[in-house]
Design a protein around this motif. Structure first.
Motif, mmCIF file in Angstrom:
data_model
loop_
_atom_site.group_PDB
_atom_site.id
_atom_site.type_symbol
_atom_site.label_atom_id
_atom_site.label_comp_id
_atom_site.label_asym_id
_atom_site.label_seq_id
_atom_site.Cartn_x
_atom_site.Cartn_y
_atom_site.Cartn_z
ATOM 1 N N GLN A 166 1.751 -15.079 3.031
ATOM 2 C CA GLN A 166 2.982 -15.023 2.167
ATOM 3 C C GLN A 166 3.024 -15.951 1.334
ATOM 4 O O GLN A 166 2.137 -17.372 1.521
ATOM 5 C CB GLN A 166 4.614 -15.796 2.889
ATOM 6 N N SER A 173 7.362 -3.034 5.056
ATOM 7 C CA SER A 173 8.648 -4.044 4.767
ATOM 8 C C SER A 173 9.442 -3.802 6.865
ATOM 9 O O SER A 173 9.693 -4.665 6.776
ATOM 10 C CB SER A 173 9.924 -3.577 4.340
ATOM 11 N N SER A 174 8.521 -2.742 6.720
ATOM 12 C CA SER A 174 9.420 -2.539 8.754
ATOM 13 C C SER A 174 8.701 -3.302 9.301
ATOM 14 O O SER A 174 8.410 -3.521 11.054
ATOM 15 C CB SER A 174 9.589 -1.330 8.705
ATOM 16 N N ARG A 175 6.704 -3.794 9.344
ATOM 17 C CA ARG A 175 6.165 -4.990 9.926
ATOM 18 C C ARG A 175 6.704 -5.906 10.479
ATOM 19 O O ARG A 175 7.101 -6.518 9.550
ATOM 20 C CB ARG A 175 4.592 -3.946 9.274
ATOM 21 N N GLU A 208 12.354 -0.697 -5.342
ATOM 22 C CA GLU A 208 11.401 -0.253 -4.665
ATOM 23 C C GLU A 208 11.674 1.128 -3.831
ATOM 24 O O GLU A 208 12.036 0.777 -3.017
ATOM 25 C CB GLU A 208 10.221 -1.655 -4.525
ATOM 26 N N ALA A 246 5.275 0.661 0.654
ATOM 27 C CA ALA A 246 6.415 -0.442 0.777
ATOM 28 C C ALA A 246 7.226 -0.525 1.715
ATOM 29 O O ALA A 246 7.415 -1.520 2.089
ATOM 30 C CB ALA A 246 6.874 -0.812 -0.472
ATOM 31 N N LEU A 247 8.222 0.509 2.023
ATOM 32 C CA LEU A 247 9.035 0.866 2.567
ATOM 33 C C LEU A 247 8.291 0.428 4.526
ATOM 34 O O LEU A 247 9.217 -0.372 5.694
ATOM 35 C CB LEU A 247 10.161 1.878 2.748
ATOM 36 N N GLU A 288 0.558 3.372 7.986
ATOM 37 C CA GLU A 288 1.861 3.993 7.068
ATOM 38 C C GLU A 288 1.293 5.269 6.189
ATOM 39 O O GLU A 288 2.241 5.910 5.842
ATOM 40 C CB GLU A 288 1.605 3.067 5.981
ATOM 41 N N GLN A 330 3.488 -9.138 7.972
ATOM 42 C CA GLN A 330 3.039 -8.102 6.078
ATOM 43 C C GLN A 330 1.885 -9.187 5.640
ATOM 44 O O GLN A 330 2.088 -8.863 4.150
ATOM 45 C CB GLN A 330 4.811 -8.247 5.359
#
Length: 489
Positions: free
Chosen positions: A461, A453-455, A444, A449-450, A332, A458
């Protein structure tokens, strides 16, 4: 986990620490390691415990050097054979752990001031230099006797520059001889003005002259070396030298010369590329690359303020020596900035192989400070201390209402228009991870965090409230090779 984020413990035991036995003939030890000067340094201070720091390639001579110094001075010698980051920096922490009252550094050195006061003597070595061949090479590359030229060298050849200048000065009138910027003896004071100090060297300029007027003739390197781009000392000279002035290198053994204009242009082009990558980055990783160089804490705070002022999120990482496997664990992060000595900050750039670019502090300054660079400066500053308050090269950030923050800027990599950074002080509540959108819904805005979210995956869960509640049951017992419920095969 240990080998992922830090160097494994076995690496220190398996590392090749030079050839076994003496590397230097016994009769040459006094001359190569300047043992007489080192013994005088120890006697003048009256030290009883002295640390001797050797790089890996010289450890074969460490035992013999320590034994001779102990017999000459009567002091206890401790050999420091490894450092956490680089052998060019003074290992003040290692010397303190040994209870040493002084330290002697052997081999190439960055000559950066240590973070803690400790008497230090540097032994750079004395590599043989063929003066006649180097003088002929200088005359061939500099036919104009009135052209201003500076004599430079690698640290091990600095002892021969004075003799080389003696051969050239009957003809060349504007010849300047540089010298290593060794620390002055404790308590010494000179009425003469201090010479210009840059690139770890001192330049005795005449009043009214500037270093940008001079060409350069560098004595060092070898024809057998695979690529001189891997030499961080020569690279920082090429980056920082005036682009319009000639720069030649000369092999001290054969007198073979080479025009470094092409290599210097390639290094400057890479630097401009790294600055553009830093301007496009949203997440910056600040790598702690030294703990023994002065003002490293102040420099780290300065880099964090730079990233915040440019609207970037920064994270501080302490991973020891940076390697591609270590930094690949942080996908990241868009760019890394290595806070290290002038030589250590350039080494990862020259070696390559990293998943993300590794920048020097000067490149982050150029990317995040819209007031940089001021007019009349060299294109590259190699030491992070030049960027801090108190330095003549320091450029403060513009105020928040300055028009410099609103200047349109287009990325030369993506071709997109960069939005102006939102400069906010650290105590502004708007700097929190949650920001308020116009429809009064929370979103957010953290870049990490962005990226998450694109992976595609994640992590696990939690699925809160979606899993039925059941009683606890006994799990499998045993080891993976043979659980109890599997029976014997």
């Amino acid at each position: 986990m240990e080998s992922t984020f830090s160097s494994p413990a076995e690496a220190a035991l398996q590392r090749e620490a030079g050839a076994a036995g003496l590397l230097t003939p016994p009769e040459d030890l006094d001359r190569v390691y300047e043992l007489e000067r080192v013994a005088g340094f120890v006697r003048d201070l009256g030290c009883q415990r002295v640390a001797l720091q050797f790089p890996d390639q010289l450890l074969g001579d460490a035992g013999a050097v320590a034994a001779r110094l102990e017999g000459t001075t009567g002091s206890k010698m401790f050999i420091l054979g490894d450092t956490a980051y680089g052998s060019c920096c003074v290992d003040v922490l290692g010397a303190e752990q040994a209870g040493a009252q002084a330290l002697v550094h052997f081999g190439p050195a960055c000559l950066s001031p240590p973070a803690r006061p400790l008497p230090v003597a540097f032994v750079l070595g004395q590599r043989p230099v063929h003066l006649e061949l180097c003088a002929k090479a200088f005359e061939a590359q500099n036919p104009d006797p009135k052209a201003p030229v500076v004599l430079l060298s690698e640290p091990a050849c600095a002892h021969a520059l004075g003799a080389l200048a003696t051969l050239l000065r009957p003809r060349y009138l504007d010849l300047l001889v540089s010298s290593p910027a060794l620390p002055s003896p404790v308590g010494s004071c000179s009425p003469e003005p201090e010479p210009l100090e840059r690139f770890g060297r001192r330049f005795p300029l005449a009043p009214g002259r500037c270093l940008e007027e001079y060409g350069a003739f560098y004595v060092g390197g070898s024809e057998a070396s695979a690529d001189l781009d891997l030499d961080p000392d020569l690279s920082r000279l090429l980056l920082g030298w005036a682009p319009g002035q000639p720069f030649f290198t000369c092999c001290p053994d054969t007198g073979q010369t080479q025009d470094e204009g092409v290599r210097a242009g390639r290094l400057r082009a890479r630097r401009h590329y790294l600055v553009e990558r830093a301007r496009d980055a949203r997440v910056v990783g600040l790598l702690a690359g030294t703990l023994g160089v002065a003002r490293h804490r102040e420099a780290l705070a300065h880099l964090r303020n730079l990233a915040q002022a440019a609207g970037k999120r920064s994270y501080v990482l302490a991973l020891g020596r940076p390697t591609p496997p270590k930094l690949a664990n942080f996908p990241e992060v868009d760019v890394f900035v290595l806070l290290a000595c002038p030589l250590g900050a350039l080494t990862p750039q020259l070696s390559g192989g990293f998943f993300r670019p590794v920048l020097a502090p000067c490149e982050l300054e150029a990317a995040c400070n819209p007031a940089w660079p001021p007019s009349g400066l060299a294109p590259h500053l190699t030491h992070y201390a030049d960027l801090l308050p108190g330095s003549p090269f320091h450029v403060p950030l513009p105020p928040p209402d300055s028009e410099l923050w609103d200047t349109p800027d287009v990325s030369l990599i993506t071709g997109e228009l960069r939005p102006p950074p939102a400069w906010k002080p650290s105590d502004d509540p708007g700097c929190l991870a949650l920001t308020l959108r116009p429809p009064l819904e929370l979103a957010e805005s953290s870049p990490a965090a962005l990226f998450l979210s694109s992976r595609s995956w994640q992590g696990l869960q939690p699925r809160l409230g979606q899993t039925p509640v059941t009683g606890a049951v006994s799990g499998r017992q045993g080891i993976a090779i043979a659980y109890e419920d599997e029976g014997s095969s």
